[in-house]
Design an enzyme around this catalytic site. Structure first.
Site, PDB file in Angstrom:
ATOM      1  N   HIS A  20       0.837  -1.203   0.000  1.00  0.00           N
ATOM      2  CA  HIS A  20       0.000   0.000   0.000  1.00  0.00           C
ATOM      3  C   HIS A  20       0.865   1.243   0.000  1.00  0.00           C
ATOM      4  CE1 HIS A  20      -2.306  -3.258   1.862  1.00  0.00           C
ATOM      5  NE2 HIS A  20      -3.376  -2.680   1.387  1.00  0.00           N
ATOM      6  N   HIS A  60      -0.881  -1.636   7.405  1.00  0.00           N
ATOM      7  CA  HIS A  60      -0.717  -1.899   5.971  1.00  0.00           C
ATOM      8  C   HIS A  60       0.135  -0.809   5.328  1.00  0.00           C
ATOM      9  CE1 HIS A  60      -4.397   0.431   6.608  1.00  0.00           C
ATOM     10  NE2 HIS A  60      -4.123   1.027   5.490  1.00  0.00           N
ATOM     11  N   GLY A 109      -1.392  -4.348  11.866  1.00  0.00           N
ATOM     12  CA  GLY A 109      -2.024  -4.835  10.656  1.00  0.00           C
ATOM     13  C   GLY A 109      -3.485  -5.154  10.932  1.00  0.00           C
ATOM     14  N   ASP A 147      -9.024   5.352   9.011  1.00  0.00           N
ATOM     15  CA  ASP A 147     -10.473   5.157   9.148  1.00  0.00           C
ATOM     16  C   ASP A 147     -10.795   3.751   9.643  1.00  0.00           C
ATOM     17  OD1 ASP A 147     -11.958   7.597   7.974  1.00  0.00           O
ATOM     18  OD2 ASP A 147     -10.449   7.195   6.441  1.00  0.00           O
ATOM     19  N   GLY A 148     -10.092   2.759   9.101  1.00  0.00           N
ATOM     20  CA  GLY A 148     -10.364   1.377   9.478  1.00  0.00           C
ATOM     21  C   GLY A 148     -10.117   1.141  10.957  1.00  0.00           C
ATOM     22  N   HIS A 251      -5.666   3.014  -2.687  1.00  0.00           N
ATOM     23  CA  HIS A 251      -5.362   2.513  -1.335  1.00  0.00           C
ATOM     24  C   HIS A 251      -4.332   1.372  -1.376  1.00  0.00           C
ATOM     25  CE1 HIS A 251      -6.432   1.252   2.837  1.00  0.00           C
ATOM     26  NE2 HIS A 251      -6.226   0.047   2.366  1.00  0.00           N
ATOM     27  N   SER A 371     -14.601 -12.188  40.840  1.00  0.00           N
ATOM     28  CA  SER A 371     -14.709 -13.527  40.252  1.00  0.00           C
ATOM     29  C   SER A 371     -13.370 -14.057  39.769  1.00  0.00           C
ATOM     30  CB  SER A 371     -15.673 -13.505  39.059  1.00  0.00           C
ATOM     31  OG  SER A 371     -16.951 -13.086  39.466  1.00  0.00           O
ATOM     32  N   GLU A 398     -12.748  -6.647  27.278  1.00  0.00           N
ATOM     33  CA  GLU A 398     -11.791  -7.744  27.277  1.00  0.00           C
ATOM     34  C   GLU A 398     -10.726  -7.558  26.201  1.00  0.00           C
ATOM     35  OE1 GLU A 398     -15.082  -8.098  26.867  1.00  0.00           O
ATOM     36  OE2 GLU A 398     -15.756  -8.842  28.812  1.00  0.00           O
ATOM     37  N   PHE A 424     -14.854 -15.524  27.456  1.00  0.00           N
ATOM     38  CA  PHE A 424     -14.618 -14.237  26.793  1.00  0.00           C
ATOM     39  C   PHE A 424     -13.197 -14.123  26.241  1.00  0.00           C
ATOM     40  CE2 PHE A 424     -18.163 -13.013  29.796  1.00  0.00           C
ATOM     41  CZ  PHE A 424     -19.130 -13.244  28.836  1.00  0.00           C
ATOM     42  N   HIS A 448     -13.582 -19.469  35.485  1.00  0.00           N
ATOM     43  CA  HIS A 448     -14.879 -20.034  35.076  1.00  0.00           C
ATOM     44  C   HIS A 448     -14.671 -20.818  33.777  1.00  0.00           C
ATOM     45  CE1 HIS A 448     -15.821 -17.055  38.055  1.00  0.00           C
ATOM     46  NE2 HIS A 448     -17.106 -17.327  38.045  1.00  0.00           N
ATOM     47  N   HIS A 460     -21.944 -18.596  28.865  1.00  0.00           N
ATOM     48  CA  HIS A 460     -20.800 -18.298  29.722  1.00  0.00           C
ATOM     49  C   HIS A 460     -19.910 -19.514  29.964  1.00  0.00           C
ATOM     50  CE1 HIS A 460     -22.874 -14.589  30.236  1.00  0.00           C
ATOM     51  NE2 HIS A 460     -22.063 -14.128  31.153  1.00  0.00           N
ATOM     52  N   ARG A 507     -14.183 -22.061  38.508  1.00  0.00           N
ATOM     53  CA  ARG A 507     -15.009 -21.346  39.471  1.00  0.00           C
ATOM     54  C   ARG A 507     -15.263 -22.234  40.684  1.00  0.00           C
ATOM     55  NH1 ARG A 507     -21.500 -20.678  39.721  1.00  0.00           N
ATOM     56  NH2 ARG A 507     -21.529 -19.081  41.345  1.00  0.00           N
TER      57      ARG A 507
END
Lengths: 648, 648
Positions: A20, A60, A109, A147-148, A251, A371, A398, A424, A448, A460, A507
């Site tokens: 690019h 990029h 990237g 922008d990305g 681009h 937790s 996260e 998560f 957990h 979960h 847990r």
């Protein structure tokens, strides 16, 4: 001077027929002002601890960074390297790679992550400034984002954290060219970025990204703010590329010979390809040397400062002497009378021994402190006014958290750990991967870790997560079985300088697997309970299922079936053992059974294709955990029955 | 009436000793105004196509939804179900689960996703309104979201898409209680949500979330806006819970008997546990019945409308008659003279046959349209003024895109597909998982599926992604080898009503694997090239590596080693075959070799533990792809050599 960036970028992309030049050409002016007048660095010493960090979030546009490193005199990026852009073995891969090219601060990237990582760098700087004083630690973090980057969700998490913490050493230079791959950005984006950053607590300003005076004024303004700053730089993509300037399709376009000729002519650029006129080169080299004076003065201050040696140690990634004394003593003590508990609790107990001994450990959680057991009593929040606290309230973010931890580790001097639920890890996975690719010490506490979390139900309950993390190269996945293994896994994770770790923790209460120390978890897998005689059955398990395997062993032994149990807290460490050692652990019992409250994938490593697996093959359900283990057939009785059946 | 929600929520959480009453009690007033005065629904007909959709993005507050469903008379949520909250087999799991409890529109719990999914529902509504007219399709989507939802990055992607597309049928009710699990939200969040949504193009308003008049006025205002609307509802968490009202720690707290007694007394609530006074029950039931009149009128309109039957078909998820005629004809035609190309291109060719035949297919890409080959010539952008277009410019928002696709599929009447790079499946993974858990037809096109993407380097090269997607329950992972397989895989994905699919597609040109049709890919794995005699070697491969296996077969045959090749385009479909059919595909050759440009994990299914694997065990690198395949040893020569070595 900016035209040097433009020409080199055009030429390297042209030679590689890939890459690019749109962003490097569009942001050449902004980068020139930054790298000649504001950025604190010394091209001869890429790892100077007190340098400003520069992150090209829009990775990029790597030719922008390679051009800058080349022009200012970083040794790793020679003219040949520019000619070898995107070729096997070069220092100039398609996207900038940390650890591969000195001078590259961060692998970028995957969009948005550079910005989120930079937030962690700015946090580490504040933390070290609090620990070592502003005489030794006093620098900024600069980011170029497109922008990305700002469309990606992680950018929201990042700017919210930075705004909340008022990280005023952080400046984002937004390449506001209104172009993404699919065309003008407005086909997908009509948001007001300035208003958005302002809502997150940032100071914001817009400039003409080709007007050096305006750019410099905005940078002068930025360094004086009491909060993070956004400078939106209105630019024309591929600025200077003749007919392709401002064309959305430029681009990731490779210019034709004729187009390059037109562009060079318009710039009055007559030098040979990949060369720079002497006067321009001289000016760039001078910029690259400017920081040497400051660097030397800083080195003298480090030498003179009583804390200087410790800063040097921490920046090298060495642990303090005696880092594990308290932990080892704790293991010796609990080994006398081990008790069952949840491994998340046992992890918390290990942390209580480690964090006082290793002051560079910075903890936190994505809003699950109670937790995750990541908080150690006495820790203060990392926050204004002085950032001396060592516990970060990341909020429900996260991915932003994991990326910020990467940034802290990249910055150096701190060892970040923090927590969320294992399910998560899907949210933070892109940053876990980038950490693995970069080879940095970041510790992800993931509690957990199975259906054992019970009532919260299948949204979960991780089922495939342990397997899918084990599939990732460059990552240590720990799943300790009890208090002693939890402590050992923490030690192994901290001793590993060049890989991130994930701690998978239960847990629910588990059993007692071990009654003595010995750092056995560092072997990755080991016999935790031998058979009475020659084993007919080997049971393999990790984490909370080791207790189930041990109970099944008792059932089988009672039936006269000699059975041994192997605990597998870290497969990747097991892979490092010699083949002989691995074979000894796997053993020769004719029946091999694995037990894990997750999917089977990968367990063939221990049980072969014909081995028996007791675990999950579907999503979980909502109910108290004892009921779930029973309904999904992960019990000592089920394991013993499976072994008996296989023996027949 | 709102107190009925409060008491039921307190009692269910108390009985389960688990769950959250903080949000249900805090948002009881807002929910009451919505469900008694604004929401269009008929409790006796949960699947009425033209109902308003209600999404509880803050899914941990599930007792709010269960209380509403119970009070308004949805059959699935009886008193007994409330008493069995969070128990095995109940209709009232810890988080709301779509497909499990009629009346639940969306599985929620992983924060932020409910909001992002709702955006897709609002998109589907506009698309169907354009296709079938506002006589048949005319409803809204309402979301309740908490602080946690708005912290998650995906919320940014979601509100940006909604703002860009001016989805004025979408209203978010923000539970603005300034509390998250770790304490007051301001420990981690100081952003201005109203300003933030406004920056994304939303109309915004703040109200007192306990003032029914203000709430109703804001909802009246919302339905008149020309853009999506945010109503920030200032609430007190656990409102009505006596001493625990407004206490941050009451978020996931189980009240003691005495606390419940105090709360009931303050409300003047004397009914038995889990019962509601008759007058209040009557009023709620009346609200639940109110929509029946509108539903019946709508049913009459559907019957009378010439497009009504087609709407009914599409909402049921039935494909049009002859959906695959053009595709089958295309396969027959290319089988006459198959040519090699990239499988992404071949996927695009299949789409060109499918999208005209299946008008409910809605395509798109996360800003990689040209790379993903998801756009079919003649498609118009899904956009204002009439939303009749079928191609969505999602922007660089992989997660928001995947969640929106889930919402479209949940809404029904459309079949969403869209694209990004396979490596960015990590970004969208949480939504892929939720789609798998919900069992909905969403097709994720994931191109650039290995080191074969070349120069972009390791940040963009999936290595572990195919394995980690195969590890996920409830998901079909396709990796076609050529044009015929690509077409077959699309057909299989579309025929599967109750599972999402991922299409892993190559950037680079592959070989020709097949010379005839026959829907063999639907078997998941099959012999693509038999041995000359009795096979000594079986080579297994997927996608772009099938061509490598076929070339290796030629090398081995030339050496006199009888070799067969098995293509494995979809492991999950293979798992559905009979054991005998599976054994026949695996065969009896003494040497089994698998070739895939990814990690080994899982391949034991085909090759056993002692099988040979030719693939990746590390991250990739930046270089032209031919060089990478050579450097990483994934070539016909390497495969043949590995087979020869194993034969010895």
């Amino acid at each position: 001077m900016a035209d040097a960036i433009r020409v080199l970028s055009m030429e390297a992309v042209h030679k590689a027929r890939s890459g690019h030049q749109g962003m490097p050409m569009g942001m050449a002016d902004v980068a020139t002002v930054l790298w000649t007048r504001f950025l604190k660095y010394d091209a001869s010493k890429p790892d100077w601890a007190d340098r400003d960090r520069f992150v090209l979030s829009a990775g990029h546009g790597s030719m922008l960074l390679y051009s800058l490193l080349h022009l200012t005199g970083f040794k790793a990026v020679t003219r040949q390297q520019l000619e070898d852009f995107r070729q096997w073995g070069s220092n100039t891969p398609g996207h900038p790679e940390y650890g591969h090219t000195p001078g590259v601060e961060c692998t970028t990237g995957p969009l948005g992550q550079g910005l989120a990582t930079a937030v962690g760098m700015a946090m580490a700087e504040r933390s070290l400034a609090a620990r070592y004083g502003s005489d030794l630690v006093d620098h900024r973090t600069w980011v170029i984002a497109g922008d990305g980057c700002l469309m990606e969700g992680v950018s929201h998490e990042a700017i919210s954290i930075a705004g909340r913490l008022k990280l005023n050493r952080l400046t984002v230079l937004f390449d506001d060219n209104n172009v993404t791959i699919d065309g003008v950005a407005t086909i997908a984006e009509t948001g007001d970025q300035l208003a958005r950053f302002k809502a997150a607590g940032w100071a914001v300003k817009a400039v003409d990204g080709h007007n050096h005076g305006q750019i410099a004024a905005a940078m002068r303004w930025a360094v004086k703010q009491d909060r993070p700053t956004l400078i939106a730089c209105k630019t024309r993509i591929s600025k200077g590329a003749g007919p392709k300037e401002a064309d959305p399709h430029s681009h990731g376009y490779t210019l034709f010979d004729e187009e390059i000729a037109v562009a060079r002519q318009a710039m009055g650029w007559t030098a040979e390809p990949f060369t720079v006129p002497e006067d321009i080169e001289k000016a760039w080299r001078a910029a690259g040397r400017k920081g040497a004076r400051h660097r030397k003065a800083w080195e003298a201050r480090v030498k003179a400062d009583p804390k200087g040696a410790d800063l040097t140690r921490a920046m090298k990634g060495d642990l303090p002497k005696n880092a594990f004394d308290a932990l080892d003593a704790y293991v010796a003590k609990i080994a006398e009378n081990p008790t069952a508990n949840a491994t998340r609790t046992q992890s918390g107990a290990a942390l209580a021994e480690l964090t006082p001994a290793i002051p560079e450990m910075i903890g936190g959680s994505a809003d699950l402190t109670g937790s995750n057991n990541t908080f150690v009593k006495g820790m203060l929040p990392f926050d204004l006014p002085d950032y001396a606290g060592r516990y970060v309230h990341y909020g429900v973010r996260e991915f932003g958290m994991a990326a910020a931890m990467n940034g802290m580790a990249l910055h150096g001097g701190v060892i970040p750990y923090s927590g969320t639920f294992l399910v998560f890890s899907d949210y933070s996975r892109p940053a876990i991967r980038l950490g693995a690719l970069m080879g940095i010490r970041v510790i992800h506490v993931m509690t957990h870790d199975s259906i054992g979390l019970g009532e919260d139900g299948p949204t979960h309950q991780p089922v495939e997560h342990v397997a899918s993390l084990r599939a990732m190269p460059g990552l240590l996945v720990f799943r300790p079985a009890d208090a002693i293994e939890a402590a050992e896994c923490w030690k192994a994770a901290l001793q590993e300088r060049a890989m991130p770790s994930v701690m998978c923790l239960s847990r629910q209460k588990t059993g007692v697997a071990r009654h003595s120390g010995g750092d056995l978890s560092a072997k990755g897998a080991y016999e935790v309970s031998p058979a009475k005689g020659e084993a007919q059955v080997t049971l393999f398990a990790s984490g909370s299922e080791v207790a189930i395997a041990l109970s099944a062993q008792l059932l089988l032994q009672a039936d006269g079936i000699d059975t041994r149990v192997v605990s597998t807290p870290c497969w990747e460490l097991f892979d490092r053992q010699t083949p002989a050692a691995q074979a000894a652990v796997i053993g020769k019992a004719s029946v091999r059974v694995a037990v894990e409250a997750g999917v089977r994938m990968g367990w063939e490593k221990f049980i072969g294709q014909d081995g028996v697996f007791v675990g999950m093959s579907s999503f979980g359900a909502s109910a108290p955990y004892e009921r779930l283990y029973k309904e999904f057939g992960i019990t000592p009785e089920a394991v013993a029955a499976a072994a008996r059946k296989a023996l027949k």
